[in-house]
Design an enzyme around this catalytic site. Structure first.
Site, PDB file in Angstrom:
ATOM      1  N   HIS A 189       0.915  -1.387  -0.054  1.00 35.30           N
ATOM      2  CA  HIS A 189      -0.109  -0.122   0.212  1.00 35.30           C
ATOM      3  C   HIS A 189       0.784   1.362  -0.149  1.00 35.30           C
ATOM      4  CE1 HIS A 189       0.131   0.585   4.659  1.00 35.30           C
ATOM      5  NE2 HIS A 189       0.838  -0.537   4.137  1.00 35.30           N
ATOM      6  N   SER A 227      -5.298   3.283   5.992  1.00 36.68           N
ATOM      7  CA  SER A 227      -5.178   1.866   6.702  1.00 36.68           C
ATOM      8  C   SER A 227      -4.807   0.870   5.532  1.00 36.68           C
ATOM      9  CB  SER A 227      -6.607   1.468   7.158  1.00 36.68           C
ATOM     10  OG  SER A 227      -6.772   0.236   6.592  1.00 36.68           O
ATOM     11  N   LYS A 228      -4.011  -0.116   5.900  1.00 35.99           N
ATOM     12  CA  LYS A 228      -3.586  -1.431   4.946  1.00 35.99           C
ATOM     13  C   LYS A 228      -4.647  -2.042   4.293  1.00 35.99           C
ATOM     14  CE  LYS A 228       0.604  -4.179   5.286  1.00 35.99           C
ATOM     15  NZ  LYS A 228       1.024  -4.766   6.690  1.00 35.99           N
ATOM     16  N   ARG A 229      -5.873  -1.932   5.325  1.00 34.36           N
ATOM     17  CA  ARG A 229      -6.838  -2.771   4.940  1.00 34.36           C
ATOM     18  C   ARG A 229      -7.887  -2.047   3.849  1.00 34.36           C
ATOM     19  NH1 ARG A 229      -5.180  -5.125   9.320  1.00 34.36           N
ATOM     20  NH2 ARG A 229      -5.073  -2.859  10.323  1.00 34.36           N
ATOM     21  N   ASN A 230      -7.588  -0.723   3.742  1.00 35.10           N
ATOM     22  CA  ASN A 230      -8.354   0.171   2.926  1.00 35.10           C
ATOM     23  C   ASN A 230      -7.637  -0.153   1.382  1.00 35.10           C
ATOM     24  OD1 ASN A 230      -9.285   1.883   1.261  1.00 35.10           O
ATOM     25  ND2 ASN A 230      -8.915   3.718   2.538  1.00 35.10           N
TER      26      ASN A 230
END
Ligand code: GLU
Length: 561
Positions: A64, A307-310
């Site tokens: 990311h 966020s990494k999850r984004n």
């Protein structure tokens, strides 16, 4: 008289001072206490030796923006100093490993042009570069710490630890360990381990963490949680080896940075709280730690952490931009440079890169990326460049899907629509920013209906001279003589003819101005006739791309011949 100046660093001494009798003596600083390391020189922006840096992602997600920045900063300082950039896969957390993450990391890093000098797929002298393949090394080092007393085995069951954590949480205390097993005699511990009793290995942290210098935050020591809480009998004591015999991040990271001879660690501030533990381990092993630089968190305009999850900030979603634009964008996220412009190629980034980072969070705005993209794309907007061809394809699709523009096949040359789009982009690449809107701005290259090329708004007496000028020049050219040279000549001559007419009867002193005006007027009439007055590429290029037949027809319509 001889005068002596005692300094801690070798400075410069000017000639007049030397002749005045000054001499220099450089003495080393007095040795510092173990608690307070000597402050490094303030100006440490560029290491004076080749730096060995690493990017150490965990394959628990894709690359990311934040991790690309970490990789880029490490890459740039290695390249700037003629050192090496390593890639190391930190897959200690096997449960969270995402199956295709490793391959995607390689692809994304290569897309960004961040080729690693040592690491997976390329090898190197300190491999393997994947932590799951280095387990024996970590066990060996855990044993060393057990032997020296810097680590101990903890036989507490997960259930006991959970109860302890719950109890501490109720008291508002951190989930530290109460050192129940810290005092198990070594022989007993060895015995229990050899009989297969389940255990982990913990680091016995010092009472006070060793302070250290961070290249971004300076002296870090005060303000950080001490290893022990005076009001509490629990300790940080991080786990180094898990009960399955595999290392945790802390052990593997420190052992690898040491064995891979890493000199500089640039990573996000989220790792700052781990650094004292790492420093304690370097001290326990008796190793020289690398230099650390913890760079600010990336946040959105509202101050929320990216966020990494984004998935929006997954690097693959930036592939619609040029890698050099993305690198340039990412390099500016927390690095302060002294270059005149923010726009820098990869070579310029390498040339200018320093370890001068800003403190605090860094706000990411996509507008800046678009700005950089516009600058970087100019040099790629030339036929044959893959980026140019990709944009042409996108534009063709846009036209084919666009209901408003009816492409007039008769207007196109043998190459058809794609060749026309390619020509338009080639001659007007300076004005290209994005595909949206580009076709609307250039619709007169695709359809007659798109423009009004009649001379309705021009006074007929004004047009008379234009008609004479064009009839003598453009309208004399035969289809096969419609070339760059003949058009250049025609533009020049028609402007001269018009100038003669406009200057007729004027006093000498006003003639010059009239001639100048005629030149400008020629361009205006041509633009009006060919594009309905729309601005875009140069007139000469427009004449060439539209071709003899279309241009003469539009000129005749304009002159209402
Ligand atoms: N494996 C860690 C990560 O995922 C590396 C942290 C470090 O650079 O030390 O970011």
């Amino acid at each position: 008289m001889l005068r002596t100046l005692i300094l801690r660093k070798a400075p410069f001494i000017c000639k007049p001072c030397v002749s005045a009798g000054w001499r220099l003596e450089v003495r080393r600083a007095r040795s510092t206490s173990t608690q307070r390391p000597q402050k490094p020189p303030r100006k440490i922006e560029v290491p004076n030796r080749p730096a060995r840096t690493r990017f150490a992602p965990s394959p628990t997600g894709y690359l990311h923006l934040g991790s690309l920045r970490t990789a880029l900063f490490n890459y740039l300082i290695a390249k700037r100093t003629g050192g090496q950039f390593l890639l190391r896969i930190e897959d200690t957390d096997q449960r969270r490993t995402v199956p295709d993450a490793e391959q995607r990391l390689f692809d994304d890093l290569r897309w960004a042009g961040l080729e690693w000098d040592e690491g997976p797929e390329v090898g190197g002298p300190y491999g393997p570069y994947k932590q799951s393949q280095r387990t024996p090394l970590y066990r060996q080092h855990a044993d060393k710490l057990l032997d020296s007393g810097h680590a101990y085995r903890c036989f507490c069951t997960p259930q006991r630890l959970a109860e302890l954590a719950e109890h501490r949480a109720k008291l508002g205390l951190p989930t530290d360990y109460d050192r129940t097993c810290a005092n198990v005699p070594k022989e007993e511990s060895d015995d229990r381990a050899s009989q297969g009793e389940k255990h982990v290995v913990r680091l016995r942290v010092p009472d006070i963490y060793p302070p250290f210098f961070d290249l971004v935050y300076g002296y870090v020591g005060k303000g950080l949680k001490p290893a022990t809480n005076p009001k509490d009998d629990a300790y940080d004591d991080p786990i180094l080896l898990k009960s399955d015999g595999l290392p945790t991040y802390h052990l593997a990271n420190v052992v690898d940075d040491h064995h891979m001879k890493i000199t500089h660690v640039i990573r996000g501030t989220e790792w700052l709280p781990s650094t004292p533990k790492h420093l304690a381990m370097y001290q326990a092993f008796g190793w020289q730690p690398p230099n650390f630089a913890h760079v600010g968190l990336l946040v959105d305009v509202n101050g929320n952490k990216l966020s990494k999850r984004n998935m929006d900030i997954d690097v693959s979603s930036y592939r619609r931009y040029l890698p050099e634009a993305v690198n340039n964008f990412v390099a500016l996220l927390g690095w302060s440079h002294r270059n005149r412009s923010d726009v820098m190629s990869m070579e310029e980034l390498v040339k200018n890169f320093t370890l001068k980072f800003t403190t605090g969070s860094v706000v990411v705005t996509e507008a800046k990326l678009s700005y950089l993209q516009n600058h970087h794309q100019q040099k790629h907007l030339v036929p044959g460049d893959p980026y140019f061809e990709k944009v042409v394809d996108e534009l063709v699709t846009l036209i084919e899907e666009n209901q408003k523009i009816q492409v007039d096949e008769n207007l196109l040359s043998d190459g058809g629509l794609r060749a026309r789009v390619s020509d338009v982009l080639r001659i007007d690449n300076k004005n290209f920013t994005k595909t949206e809107g580009f076709i609307e701005e250039h619709d007169y290259f695709f359809s007659d209906a798109a423009i009004d090329c009649s001379s309705a708004k021009v006074a007929p007496e004004k047009l008379e001279a234009v008609k004479i000028a064009w009839q003598k020049t453009f309208l004399q050219i035969q289809p096969d003589g419609w070339t760059k040279e003949s058009l250049q000549q025609a533009i020049k001559e028609s402007a001269e003819t018009l100038a003669e007419y406009r200057a007729k009867g004027l006093p000498d002193e006003e003639k010059g101005r009239a001639e100048k005006g005629a030149k400008k007027e020629t361009w205006q009439h041509l633009r009006q006739a060919l594009s309905g007055g729309k601005h875009g590429p140069g007139v000469q290029d427009t004449l060439l791309v539209l071709g003899h037949e279309v241009c003469t027809r539009r000129m005749n319509t304009y002159l209402s011949l």
